[in-house]
Structure formats: C-alpha cells, structure tokens
Design a protein around this motif. Sequence first.
Motif, PDB file in Angstrom:
ATOM      1  N   GLY A 169     -10.229   1.688   2.702  1.00  7.10           N
ATOM      2  CA  GLY A 169     -11.249   0.674   2.486  1.00  7.10           C
ATOM      3  C   GLY A 169     -10.683  -0.672   2.090  1.00  7.10           C
ATOM      4  N   ASP A 170      -9.405  -0.707   1.692  1.00  8.57           N
ATOM      5  CA  ASP A 170      -8.776  -1.970   1.324  1.00  8.57           C
ATOM      6  C   ASP A 170      -8.348  -2.771   2.540  1.00  8.57           C
ATOM      7  OD1 ASP A 170      -9.055  -1.353  -1.348  1.00  8.57           O
ATOM      8  OD2 ASP A 170      -7.098  -0.382  -1.483  1.00  8.57           O
ATOM      9  N   VAL A 171      -8.368  -2.169   3.703  1.00  5.37           N
ATOM     10  CA  VAL A 171      -7.940  -2.860   4.919  1.00  5.37           C
ATOM     11  C   VAL A 171      -8.913  -3.989   5.238  1.00  5.37           C
ATOM     12  CG1 VAL A 171      -7.661  -2.634   7.416  1.00  5.37           C
ATOM     13  CG2 VAL A 171      -6.725  -0.874   5.896  1.00  5.37           C
ATOM     14  N   MET A 172      -8.376  -5.198   5.404  1.00  2.00           N
ATOM     15  CA  MET A 172      -9.157  -6.362   5.805  1.00  2.00           C
ATOM     16  C   MET A 172      -8.492  -6.946   7.052  1.00  2.00           C
ATOM     17  SD  MET A 172     -11.534  -6.851   3.296  1.00  2.00           S
ATOM     18  CE  MET A 172     -11.932  -8.578   3.037  1.00  2.00           C
ATOM     19  N   LEU A 173      -9.305  -7.388   8.005  1.00  2.00           N
ATOM     20  CA  LEU A 173      -8.758  -7.904   9.257  1.00  2.00           C
ATOM     21  C   LEU A 173      -9.159  -9.359   9.458  1.00  2.00           C
ATOM     22  CD1 LEU A 173      -9.351  -4.925  11.711  1.00  2.00           C
ATOM     23  CD2 LEU A 173      -7.311  -5.455  10.367  1.00  2.00           C
ATOM     24  N   GLY A 174      -8.257 -10.108  10.070  1.00  5.12           N
ATOM     25  CA  GLY A 174      -8.501 -11.508  10.360  1.00  5.12           C
ATOM     26  C   GLY A 174      -9.152 -11.723  11.709  1.00  5.12           C
ATOM     27  N   SER A 175      -9.290 -12.979  12.072  1.00  6.58           N
ATOM     28  CA  SER A 175     -10.069 -13.336  13.262  1.00  6.58           C
ATOM     29  C   SER A 175      -9.374 -13.009  14.569  1.00  6.58           C
ATOM     30  CB  SER A 175     -10.395 -14.832  13.229  1.00  6.58           C
ATOM     31  OG  SER A 175      -9.210 -15.606  13.336  1.00  6.58           O
ATOM     32  N   TYR A 176      -8.066 -12.748  14.541  1.00  5.92           N
ATOM     33  CA  TYR A 176      -7.355 -12.440  15.781  1.00  5.92           C
ATOM     34  C   TYR A 176      -7.411 -10.954  16.129  1.00  5.92           C
ATOM     35  CZ  TYR A 176      -5.366 -17.061  16.480  1.00  5.92           C
ATOM     36  OH  TYR A 176      -5.207 -18.408  16.734  1.00  5.92           O
ATOM     37  N   ALA A 177      -7.851 -10.113  15.211  1.00  2.00           N
ATOM     38  CA  ALA A 177      -7.782  -8.672  15.449  1.00  2.00           C
ATOM     39  C   ALA A 177      -8.583  -8.248  16.667  1.00  2.00           C
ATOM     40  CB  ALA A 177      -8.262  -7.922  14.204  1.00  2.00           C
ATOM     41  N   ALA A 178      -9.850  -8.650  16.742  1.00  2.39           N
ATOM     42  CA  ALA A 178     -10.718  -8.181  17.829  1.00  2.39           C
ATOM     43  C   ALA A 178     -10.296  -8.736  19.180  1.00  2.39           C
ATOM     44  CB  ALA A 178     -12.168  -8.577  17.539  1.00  2.39           C
ATOM     45  N   ARG A 179      -9.590  -9.852  19.193  1.00  4.40           N
ATOM     46  CA  ARG A 179      -9.238 -10.498  20.450  1.00  4.40           C
ATOM     47  C   ARG A 179      -7.849 -10.118  20.945  1.00  4.40           C
ATOM     48  NH1 ARG A 179      -8.018 -16.760  20.234  1.00  4.40           N
ATOM     49  NH2 ARG A 179      -6.579 -16.111  21.871  1.00  4.40           N
ATOM     50  N   SER A 180      -7.091  -9.392  20.138  1.00  3.98           N
ATOM     51  CA  SER A 180      -5.703  -9.135  20.519  1.00  3.98           C
ATOM     52  C   SER A 180      -5.410  -7.645  20.585  1.00  3.98           C
ATOM     53  CB  SER A 180      -4.750  -9.836  19.544  1.00  3.98           C
ATOM     54  OG  SER A 180      -4.913  -9.343  18.249  1.00  3.98           O
ATOM     55  N   CYS A 181      -4.183  -7.339  20.946  1.00  5.26           N
ATOM     56  CA  CYS A 181      -3.747  -5.959  21.180  1.00  5.26           C
ATOM     57  C   CYS A 181      -3.975  -5.077  19.959  1.00  5.26           C
ATOM     58  CB  CYS A 181      -2.267  -5.972  21.553  1.00  5.26           C
ATOM     59  SG  CYS A 181      -1.509  -4.351  21.672  1.00  5.26           S
ATOM     60  N   ALA A 182      -4.600  -3.919  20.170  1.00  2.52           N
ATOM     61  CA  ALA A 182      -4.886  -3.009  19.060  1.00  2.52           C
ATOM     62  C   ALA A 182      -3.619  -2.383  18.489  1.00  2.52           C
ATOM     63  CB  ALA A 182      -5.849  -1.916  19.520  1.00  2.52           C
ATOM     64  N   VAL A 183      -2.548  -2.314  19.291  1.00  6.14           N
ATOM     65  CA  VAL A 183      -1.286  -1.762  18.778  1.00  6.14           C
ATOM     66  C   VAL A 183      -0.716  -2.663  17.684  1.00  6.14           C
ATOM     67  CG1 VAL A 183       1.067  -1.059  19.407  1.00  6.14           C
ATOM     68  CG2 VAL A 183      -0.829  -0.612  20.967  1.00  6.14           C
ATOM     69  N   LYS A 184      -0.958  -3.969  17.787  1.00  6.39           N
ATOM     70  CA  LYS A 184      -0.546  -4.870  16.705  1.00  6.39           C
ATOM     71  C   LYS A 184      -1.198  -4.459  15.390  1.00  6.39           C
ATOM     72  CE  LYS A 184       0.144  -9.244  19.211  1.00  6.39           C
ATOM     73  NZ  LYS A 184      -0.355 -10.636  19.314  1.00  6.39           N
ATOM     74  N   THR A 185      -2.483  -4.183  15.461  1.00  9.41           N
ATOM     75  CA  THR A 185      -3.203  -3.777  14.254  1.00  9.41           C
ATOM     76  C   THR A 185      -2.621  -2.489  13.698  1.00  9.41           C
ATOM     77  OG1 THR A 185      -5.232  -4.853  15.018  1.00  9.41           O
ATOM     78  CG2 THR A 185      -5.465  -3.152  13.336  1.00  9.41           C
ATOM     79  N   HIS A 186      -2.346  -1.525  14.577  1.00  4.34           N
ATOM     80  CA  HIS A 186      -1.758  -0.269  14.111  1.00  4.34           C
ATOM     81  C   HIS A 186      -0.428  -0.515  13.419  1.00  4.34           C
ATOM     82  CE1 HIS A 186      -0.511   3.959  14.071  1.00  4.34           C
ATOM     83  NE2 HIS A 186       0.693   3.453  14.323  1.00  4.34           N
ATOM     84  N   ASN A 187       0.459  -1.262  14.067  1.00  3.43           N
ATOM     85  CA  ASN A 187       1.793  -1.480  13.512  1.00  3.43           C
ATOM     86  C   ASN A 187       1.738  -2.210  12.171  1.00  3.43           C
ATOM     87  OD1 ASN A 187       3.034  -0.218  15.669  1.00  3.43           O
ATOM     88  ND2 ASN A 187       3.386  -2.123  16.793  1.00  3.43           N
ATOM     89  N   ALA A 188       0.784  -3.116  12.033  1.00  2.41           N
ATOM     90  CA  ALA A 188       0.685  -3.895  10.797  1.00  2.41           C
ATOM     91  C   ALA A 188       0.320  -3.036   9.594  1.00  2.41           C
ATOM     92  CB  ALA A 188      -0.336  -5.018  10.978  1.00  2.41           C
ATOM     93  N   PHE A 189      -0.404  -1.926   9.826  1.00  2.03           N
ATOM     94  CA  PHE A 189      -0.891  -1.112   8.705  1.00  2.03           C
ATOM     95  C   PHE A 189      -0.223   0.256   8.601  1.00  2.03           C
ATOM     96  CE2 PHE A 189      -4.247  -4.204   9.356  1.00  2.03           C
ATOM     97  CZ  PHE A 189      -4.513  -4.605   8.046  1.00  2.03           C
ATOM     98  N   ASP A 190       0.607   0.618   9.575  1.00  5.35           N
ATOM     99  CA  ASP A 190       1.297   1.908   9.548  1.00  5.35           C
ATOM    100  C   ASP A 190       2.526   1.801   8.646  1.00  5.35           C
ATOM    101  OD1 ASP A 190       2.672   4.263  10.004  1.00  5.35           O
ATOM    102  OD2 ASP A 190       2.316   4.261  12.169  1.00  5.35           O
TER     103      ASP A 190
END
Length: 585
Positions: free
Chosen positions: A3-24
């Motif tokens: 629940g502490d995960v917060m995402l910025g404005s580029y998340a929905a528009r960019s590669c989902a693997v970036k999001t995974h790598n940032a939080f893994d």
Amino acid sequence: MAGDVMLGSYAARSCAVKTHNAFDRTVPHPGAEPDDSLAELFDGGLTYQSEVLDRLLHACAEPVLDLRELADHPGEIRTGACAEAVAAGLPVIMGPTLPPDADGRRLGNPDLLVRGADRSDGRPGYHPVEVKWHKIIERLRHREEPVAELPYTELIKPGPQHRTMISGYGPRVASREADFLQLAHYWRMLEQLGWSADEPTVAVIGTDDHPERAGEGPVLTWLRLDRPVVRTFSRSQPEGWRLRTLLERYDHEFAFRLAVADTADRRRGATDDPAPLVLPIVVDECARCQWWDRCRPQLHQDDVSLRVDKGRLDVREIATLRRNGVFTITDLVDADLEELLERYLPEVQHRAGAESRLRTAVRRAYLIASGIPLERVTEGTIDLPPAALEIDFDIETTAGGLVYLWGFLINDGGRPRYQAFSTFTDLDHEAEQALAVQALGWLHDQLAAAETTLIYHYSGFELAAIERLAKGTDDPVLTWARGLARTKQERVREERTGFVDLLDVVKEHFFGADGLGLKVVARAGAGFAWRDEDPGGLNSQLWFAEAVSGETADQRTSARQRVLDYNEDDVRATAAVRSWLRAQP
C-alpha cells in the motif's frame, strides 16, 4: 507494504516492466535513480519546456505564479505553495507540485495549472497542461464526418474559456496518446483534491506554430478526456475492439501498473516469491531506458520484438505471438501463417490492419534471418531521367523545429560541390525566414542559369518546411519556392525541373528489412558511409545547441563543423542513392 507504493504520471504511459524493476527488491537498481522523464532531457524536451514556460510567463496577460524556483525545496513547501495558489484562485500556476493522492496512490507535477470555469460548488476549477517537444496538431483530411474543429488558446490568454476553434485540424490523439494519459493522471489527482474543473479538459503545448498564422509561436491544444477516441481490445464486442475514453484507457493502464508494482514489492528473493506480472518486450522506450541492461539478457538474441524494429509490433501483439509459441524471428518465419492468423487475429483487433502488420513483420523477419537488407520488388531499369543540373538538398532544424541549415550538393558535370547556408545563433522566426530567403534565393539563381534542374530530397520534410515558411508571407522568393514545391511530379519529369522525393522512388522499387530511411538505403544499397560515428537528425539538434551555447569557443566551433559535415554527408548520401538506383539492371 504494498500500500506504500505510489506511482508518478509516467507510469500509465510507459513500459510496465519499468514499474516492476523499480519496485522489485531483488533487482539491482542502476546507478542513477530511475526517472522516465530522462528521455525528455536527452531529447532536448526539457530545454524546450523551459523556453515555452518562460515565453508564457512574459506573454500572459493574466497573473502567473512561477513555482519553478521552489524546485529544490522540500516537498511540503512545494505542495503547500501549490495549495495556496489554488485557494487564491490564481489564473496560471507554473511548475506546481500537487499534494500526494494517498487514496489513488498517485504523485504528480504538471507543467501548468490553468484556471477555467468555476466548479459547480463555486470554487476555482483547474486544468492541467503539459509542454511537449513534438507536434500535437494535425490537418484532418478525407473524413466522413463533418469537418472537425481544433480548440486552442494562445499564451496571452491560456485558459479554456478563451478557446478559439479552427476547422480542419485536430490533436494527434493516436500518435500522442501517451501525452494525454499523463494528463489524465493529473486530472485524477485534481479530482481527488477537489481542484478540477467540471469539464474534464486538458491541454498540450507542442512545437506546432499556430495552424493558420506561421511565426506566432506555440498554442495550447485542448482535448476532452471523456470522449471515446481510443481504439482498444474488447473480447465482448463482435468486432474485437471498442472505442474508449482517454480516462477509461488511463484508469485501466494505471490499475495494471499498480498491480505490477504491488507484486514486485512483495518479492524478496525467496522461493515462494510471486512471479512477475510482466516480462521484457522491446518497445521504443528501450533505446534510452536505465533498465535496458537488466532486460536485454532476458531476451533471446532473435526475439521478434528485438529484431523487427521497423513497423514494430506492439506489446499486445508480441504477447499474443508468445502465447502461440512464437518468440523468435525463426519461429515467425517457420510458422504456418494462415493457421497462426486464426488464433492471433481475434486477440489483436485493437490495431487496425492487424493482419497486414503481421504479414509485414513475417516478411521482415525472413529478410533479417536471410541477411537481406533490401528486397527489390520491381524489375527492369529505374526511371530517373537526368537534368543539366542536379542538386541534392537537405535541411537541419533546431529542437523547436526552426530551420538553421540549408545544405545543397551541386552536380553540374564537374566535381560535386557542397553549398550550405547556416546560422548558429538563437533563432527566431524572423531570422529563420531571412536565412530561408537567402538559401532559396540562391537556389532560384541556379535554376535560372540552367536549362533543366532537378532538386533531390529524401522524404517530404524539406518541402513541408518550405510550405510553412511561405505561409502568410508575400516574399517573392518564398512564394516562388512554394510554387516549385507544389509542382506535380508528372510536370517535373516532363520538364525536368523541380523537386523530386527520392524516398518515393525507393518505396516504389524496394522493401527494407529495417525500413527505407536514408541511412539504411545509402549504407545497404549504395555502400555509403557517414564520417560521423553517430549520425542522426536528433543528434544534429543536440550539436546545434552546443554550437550555439557550448562553454568554450573550441566546443562551439567543433560542434558547428560536425553539423556541417553531417549535413554534407546527408546530401552526398542522397546523390549516392540516386546513382545506385540508376545503375540497377
């Protein structure tokens, strides 16, 4: 905690693997903190953004609060200043940092907040605005519905209540969807804060001039987020797709990125860790992504998304191929295409022309696997009639799209010689037009002195620049050049005087495994080599910036020469392609 995960404005528009790598937590982070906006820095977008915001600051007839000066202050100071400005109802807030949306798990800072009509509850209503270093407006042609209208405002009065409509133009929704997904992110934050206007409308300031008044600078292009304009996959529809609004599209993509981030956040390197929801697929972002060194080893060297990079299949198309056992270009070439299409097409109807796209990808895969860069699709000699004078032509532009260099290669029977007209200063439209008059005046004199003259260019970029520069002026040189650029090709061939787009000729006779750009055709076909180790139009724009603003005189001089050498090589490459085409059996 997830629940502490917060995402910025580029998340929905960019590669989902970036999001995974940032939080893994099991993935080593790159040296620099990941930031999706770095691509805009590399592209020169942040420079353009700063220039436009400065211009708006001085041009706006309404009060503007510039919060950019707080960029290095703590977050609570920045968000507090933004909240105070909204409470005061200021017309334009520049560089705001929105308070975190804990419920929606969003963070964001749009380039601008522009006040529109008051909300139904009487409080000020705001719209987010982004500045982007690319075009956002397109002319609309051949549409069945009534002529569309483009809503826009100018920097002097940016608010949507000052909108003016222009018929026949519209925002580039299909190719710039990412911009509007980013703005939808800010819109959802404004809604949660109670700051949004009642009408879900956002704006982008691109590099476009005013559509009908060249030289007046950029405008705000407005678009509603609640109208169905995006074609997406839909299993429930008989066609396999449906139109959704940009807000619907954003909500879906953002929710998925949250699920990806939450799954990644639970990974600790244990045997019972949840599997990633996404695996690497090559997209355009990969070229400058901080995570590429992490993703590349996970891809087969002949992965379809890696090797077929022209007419690239999108993430859903590649994922559908993988679910059907097609991972590499060899898999794709060896597959029974008709049988594959039966299973593939129902899953990719979000893309118009999905079957044609796959067939083209198969064709490219075959050529790549066979080591064939160019495939001839016609037979016989290629008709390129000579002229007494042949000139190869290429231009270079600044990050803002202004032409700072006109390059010509003169072929009159002697040794080819290069002629350039350039200015390495901070250009405005007046200086750009003056340089164009000088260069095109020279071209006019060359044509007047020769019995026949053909001017070869590669793609329509140069003629579009001439058309733009000639719009709204009665300068005789620019008017002449526009008339010459509009001359029908049948007449050009008959009279052997005028512009010839060599790319059109190449397209008629060849298919390219890696496309048919000048760099590809000149190298693979004509055997031409550029002197620069990293030639390209984007790089030339960065070189121009250094030529103007380099720290030392030597740096500026070196960058200027690098640009001139690159442009000369481009026109010599065009000449080489023409000679190669004429030599075809």
